[in-house]
Write a protein that holds these residues in place. Structure first.
Motif, PDB file in Angstrom:
ATOM      1  N   TRP A   1       0.879  -1.177   0.000  1.00  0.00           N
ATOM      2  CA  TRP A   1       0.000   0.000   0.000  1.00  0.00           C
ATOM      3  C   TRP A   1       0.914   1.223   0.000  1.00  0.00           C
ATOM      4  O   TRP A   1       1.683   1.422   0.944  1.00  0.00           O
ATOM      5  N   VAL A   2       0.847   2.023  -1.046  1.00  0.00           N
ATOM      6  CA  VAL A   2       1.624   3.259  -1.121  1.00  0.00           C
ATOM      7  C   VAL A   2       0.726   4.414  -0.690  1.00  0.00           C
ATOM      8  O   VAL A   2      -0.291   4.697  -1.335  1.00  0.00           O
ATOM      9  N   VAL A   3       1.105   5.056   0.398  1.00  0.00           N
ATOM     10  CA  VAL A   3       0.327   6.159   0.964  1.00  0.00           C
ATOM     11  C   VAL A   3       0.867   7.474   0.427  1.00  0.00           C
ATOM     12  O   VAL A   3       2.057   7.766   0.533  1.00  0.00           O
ATOM     13  N   ASP A   4      -0.017   8.271  -0.177  1.00  0.00           N
ATOM     14  CA  ASP A   4       0.378   9.575  -0.700  1.00  0.00           C
ATOM     15  C   ASP A   4      -0.776  10.546  -0.479  1.00  0.00           C
ATOM     16  O   ASP A   4      -1.841  10.383  -1.080  1.00  0.00           O
ATOM     17  N   PRO A   5      -0.601  11.549   0.392  1.00  0.00           N
ATOM     18  CA  PRO A   5      -1.706  12.461   0.681  1.00  0.00           C
ATOM     19  C   PRO A   5      -2.159  13.273  -0.523  1.00  0.00           C
ATOM     20  O   PRO A   5      -3.279  13.786  -0.536  1.00  0.00           O
ATOM     21  N   THR A   6      -1.328  13.384  -1.564  1.00  0.00           N
ATOM     22  CA  THR A   6      -1.738  14.106  -2.772  1.00  0.00           C
ATOM     23  C   THR A   6      -2.543  13.220  -3.706  1.00  0.00           C
ATOM     24  O   THR A   6      -3.207  13.715  -4.620  1.00  0.00           O
ATOM     25  N   GLY A   7      -2.458  11.897  -3.527  1.00  0.00           N
ATOM     26  CA  GLY A   7      -3.176  10.970  -4.389  1.00  0.00           C
ATOM     27  C   GLY A   7      -2.464  10.632  -5.683  1.00  0.00           C
ATOM     28  O   GLY A   7      -2.880   9.736  -6.416  1.00  0.00           O
ATOM     29  N   ARG A   8      -1.341  11.308  -5.985  1.00  0.00           N
ATOM     30  CA  ARG A   8      -0.677  11.106  -7.285  1.00  0.00           C
ATOM     31  C   ARG A   8       0.051   9.775  -7.347  1.00  0.00           C
ATOM     32  O   ARG A   8       0.077   9.128  -8.393  1.00  0.00           O
ATOM     33  N   GLU A   9       0.700   9.365  -6.263  1.00  0.00           N
ATOM     34  CA  GLU A   9       1.480   8.125  -6.259  1.00  0.00           C
ATOM     35  C   GLU A   9       0.787   7.010  -5.487  1.00  0.00           C
ATOM     36  O   GLU A   9       1.339   5.938  -5.309  1.00  0.00           O
TER      37      GLU A   9
ATOM     38  N   ASP B   1      -2.255  15.643   8.284  1.00  0.00           N
ATOM     39  CA  ASP B   1      -3.476  14.997   8.761  1.00  0.00           C
ATOM     40  C   ASP B   1      -3.909  13.885   7.814  1.00  0.00           C
ATOM     41  O   ASP B   1      -4.279  12.787   8.236  1.00  0.00           O
ATOM     42  N   ARG B   2      -3.862  14.178   6.511  1.00  0.00           N
ATOM     43  CA  ARG B   2      -4.284  13.186   5.525  1.00  0.00           C
ATOM     44  C   ARG B   2      -3.323  12.002   5.497  1.00  0.00           C
ATOM     45  O   ARG B   2      -3.734  10.851   5.310  1.00  0.00           O
ATOM     46  N   LEU B   3      -2.036  12.280   5.689  1.00  0.00           N
ATOM     47  CA  LEU B   3      -1.047  11.204   5.745  1.00  0.00           C
ATOM     48  C   LEU B   3      -1.343  10.285   6.929  1.00  0.00           C
ATOM     49  O   LEU B   3      -1.344   9.049   6.796  1.00  0.00           O
ATOM     50  N   ARG B   4      -1.613  10.868   8.069  1.00  0.00           N
ATOM     51  CA  ARG B   4      -1.944  10.074   9.264  1.00  0.00           C
ATOM     52  C   ARG B   4      -3.211   9.254   9.036  1.00  0.00           C
ATOM     53  O   ARG B   4      -3.251   8.049   9.346  1.00  0.00           O
ATOM     54  N   GLN B   5      -4.249   9.873   8.473  1.00  0.00           N
ATOM     55  CA  GLN B   5      -5.506   9.176   8.252  1.00  0.00           C
ATOM     56  C   GLN B   5      -5.327   7.970   7.330  1.00  0.00           C
ATOM     57  O   GLN B   5      -5.877   6.892   7.587  1.00  0.00           O
ATOM     58  N   GLU B   6      -4.553   8.154   6.260  1.00  0.00           N
ATOM     59  CA  GLU B   6      -4.394   7.037   5.323  1.00  0.00           C
ATOM     60  C   GLU B   6      -3.510   5.940   5.903  1.00  0.00           C
ATOM     61  O   GLU B   6      -3.739   4.750   5.654  1.00  0.00           O
ATOM     62  N   LEU B   7      -2.504   6.309   6.676  1.00  0.00           N
ATOM     63  CA  LEU B   7      -1.686   5.289   7.336  1.00  0.00           C
ATOM     64  C   LEU B   7      -2.532   4.449   8.287  1.00  0.00           C
ATOM     65  O   LEU B   7      -2.389   3.223   8.351  1.00  0.00           O
ATOM     66  N   VAL B   8      -3.421   5.093   9.021  1.00  0.00           N
ATOM     67  CA  VAL B   8      -4.324   4.355   9.905  1.00  0.00           C
ATOM     68  C   VAL B   8      -5.192   3.402   9.081  1.00  0.00           C
ATOM     69  O   VAL B   8      -5.383   2.227   9.446  1.00  0.00           O
ATOM     70  N   GLN B   9      -5.695   3.880   7.952  1.00  0.00           N
ATOM     71  CA  GLN B   9      -6.520   3.035   7.078  1.00  0.00           C
ATOM     72  C   GLN B   9      -5.723   1.825   6.588  1.00  0.00           C
ATOM     73  O   GLN B   9      -6.219   0.690   6.590  1.00  0.00           O
ATOM     74  N   ALA B  10      -4.484   2.055   6.143  1.00  0.00           N
ATOM     75  CA  ALA B  10      -3.670   0.980   5.585  1.00  0.00           C
ATOM     76  C   ALA B  10      -3.347  -0.077   6.640  1.00  0.00           C
ATOM     77  O   ALA B  10      -3.494  -1.281   6.396  1.00  0.00           O
TER      78      ALA B  10
ATOM     79  N   GLU C   1      10.123  20.407   7.466  1.00  0.00           N
ATOM     80  CA  GLU C   1      10.344  21.744   6.893  1.00  0.00           C
ATOM     81  C   GLU C   1       9.067  22.571   6.855  1.00  0.00           C
ATOM     82  O   GLU C   1       9.104  23.786   7.061  1.00  0.00           O
ATOM     83  N   ARG C   2       7.927  21.931   6.566  1.00  0.00           N
ATOM     84  CA  ARG C   2       6.731  22.722   6.309  1.00  0.00           C
ATOM     85  C   ARG C   2       5.686  22.670   7.413  1.00  0.00           C
ATOM     86  O   ARG C   2       4.752  23.475   7.419  1.00  0.00           O
ATOM     87  N   ASP C   3       5.790  21.713   8.327  1.00  0.00           N
ATOM     88  CA  ASP C   3       4.759  21.558   9.349  1.00  0.00           C
ATOM     89  C   ASP C   3       5.269  21.977  10.719  1.00  0.00           C
ATOM     90  O   ASP C   3       6.475  21.982  10.984  1.00  0.00           O
ATOM     91  N   ASP C   4       4.333  22.278  11.582  1.00  0.00           N
ATOM     92  CA  ASP C   4       4.647  22.613  12.965  1.00  0.00           C
ATOM     93  C   ASP C   4       5.350  21.438  13.636  1.00  0.00           C
ATOM     94  O   ASP C   4       4.925  20.288  13.487  1.00  0.00           O
ATOM     95  N   ARG C   5       6.446  21.710  14.349  1.00  0.00           N
ATOM     96  CA  ARG C   5       7.230  20.637  14.954  1.00  0.00           C
ATOM     97  C   ARG C   5       6.395  19.802  15.920  1.00  0.00           C
ATOM     98  O   ARG C   5       6.500  18.571  15.943  1.00  0.00           O
ATOM     99  N   HIS C   6       5.570  20.439  16.710  1.00  0.00           N
ATOM    100  CA  HIS C   6       4.742  19.684  17.646  1.00  0.00           C
ATOM    101  C   HIS C   6       3.805  18.745  16.896  1.00  0.00           C
ATOM    102  O   HIS C   6       3.600  17.595  17.311  1.00  0.00           O
ATOM    103  N   ALA C   7       3.244  19.215  15.778  1.00  0.00           N
ATOM    104  CA  ALA C   7       2.340  18.385  14.989  1.00  0.00           C
ATOM    105  C   ALA C   7       3.075  17.185  14.396  1.00  0.00           C
ATOM    106  O   ALA C   7       2.532  16.069  14.358  1.00  0.00           O
ATOM    107  N   VAL C   8       4.308  17.404  13.934  1.00  0.00           N
ATOM    108  CA  VAL C   8       5.093  16.303  13.375  1.00  0.00           C
ATOM    109  C   VAL C   8       5.419  15.281  14.463  1.00  0.00           C
ATOM    110  O   VAL C   8       5.315  14.065  14.247  1.00  0.00           O
ATOM    111  N   GLU C   9       5.804  15.760  15.626  1.00  0.00           N
ATOM    112  CA  GLU C   9       6.116  14.846  16.725  1.00  0.00           C
ATOM    113  C   GLU C   9       4.879  14.048  17.138  1.00  0.00           C
ATOM    114  O   GLU C   9       4.976  12.845  17.432  1.00  0.00           O
ATOM    115  N   GLN C  10       3.725  14.688  17.160  1.00  0.00           N
ATOM    116  CA  GLN C  10       2.493  13.973  17.497  1.00  0.00           C
ATOM    117  C   GLN C  10       2.178  12.926  16.437  1.00  0.00           C
ATOM    118  O   GLN C  10       1.737  11.805  16.758  1.00  0.00           O
ATOM    119  N   PHE C  11       2.403  13.268  15.164  1.00  0.00           N
ATOM    120  CA  PHE C  11       2.203  12.305  14.070  1.00  0.00           C
ATOM    121  C   PHE C  11       3.117  11.097  14.249  1.00  0.00           C
ATOM    122  O   PHE C  11       2.672   9.942  14.128  1.00  0.00           O
TER     123      PHE C  11
END
Length: 231
Positions: A86-94, A117-126, A154-164
């Motif tokens: 299962w290849v998880v891609d929040p953009t849907g392209r890959e 958020d979308r990356l986390r949701q799809e990983l949970v689904q997979a 680089e692009r997300d809040d550090r706390h959010a990344v750590e929680q992910f």
């Protein structure tokens, strides 16, 4: 009082690491892959962590940077379109999912929430899909890898990344799987130090001029750092 120095080399460190690896495979683990190395070395490490292609494994690959070709991260003879991949891609392209999972409602690239958020949701689904399929998952049968977390940092809040990452670790350990996350930073970088407590161990990569790629393991809870070995 000075803290004890980590143990390098020697039979004790080898025995400790072997015991840790057996426990990780049995109970699940989350690994952080560090080191400033070129893409070929990092990709090789990721392929190895996804396991021997001759064994029955369920592989979930997250590729936050969808500009790359995801097949470079998978073992030889393992395709992104295999039913056990299962290849998880929040953009849907890959994105590539097993045919039997096509009825799942997956995050929409244009939907609410951030890419994280979308990356986390799809990983949970997979992970849930493979855990619920058949007779469930044997220890170490599920392999989950985030090919690179650099764009997230680089692009997300550090706390959010750590929680992910904390959520991902709990998710993988909860099904006795093995997960890994790659960051292209030196092992002594402050960011690595802040992320390290979220993982069970770190795998540090290096490649010196004219020599083969190498790795060494750091297991903070056991106060063990191994010698450098060929990757």
């Amino acid at each position: 009082m000075a803290s004890p120095k980590p143990r390098f080399r020697g039979e004790d460190a080898v025995r400790d690491l072997d015991a840790v690896l057996r426990t990780m495979k049995r109970e699940g683990c989350h690994l952080l892959v560090t080191g400033e190395v070129d893409a070929r070395v990092a990709d090789r490490a990721t392929r190895r962590l996804f396991g021997d292609p001759n064994y029955d494994r369920k592989r979930v690959l997250a590729a936050p940077d969808s500009s790359t070709h995801v097949d470079r991260y998978l073992p030889v003879d393992v395709s992104p379109t295999d039913p056990a991949v299962w290849v998880v891609d929040p953009t849907g392209r890959e994105r590539s999912i097993p045919p039997s999972a096509e009825d799942r409602t997956l995050p929409d690239a244009d939907g609410d929430g951030s890419d994280l958020d979308r990356l986390r949701q799809e990983l949970v689904q997979a992970v849930t899909f493979y855990a619920d399929a058949g007779d469930g998952l044997a220890p170490a049968e599920l392999q989950v890898g985030v090919a690179s977390a650099d764009a997230l940092l680089e692009r997300d809040d550090r706390h959010a990344v750590e929680q992910f990452l904390r959520t991902l670790g709990a998710l993988v350990r909860g099904v006795d799987g093995m997960g890994h996350v790659r960051v292209a930073l030196p092992d002594d970088h402050p960011t690595v130090a802040s992320l390290s407590p979220l993982f069970d161990a770190r795998i540090e990569l290096r490649r010196r001029d004219g020599l083969v790629p190498e790795q060494r393991w750091h297991v903070p809870d056991r106060d063990v750092t191994t010698a450098w070995t060929q990757l």
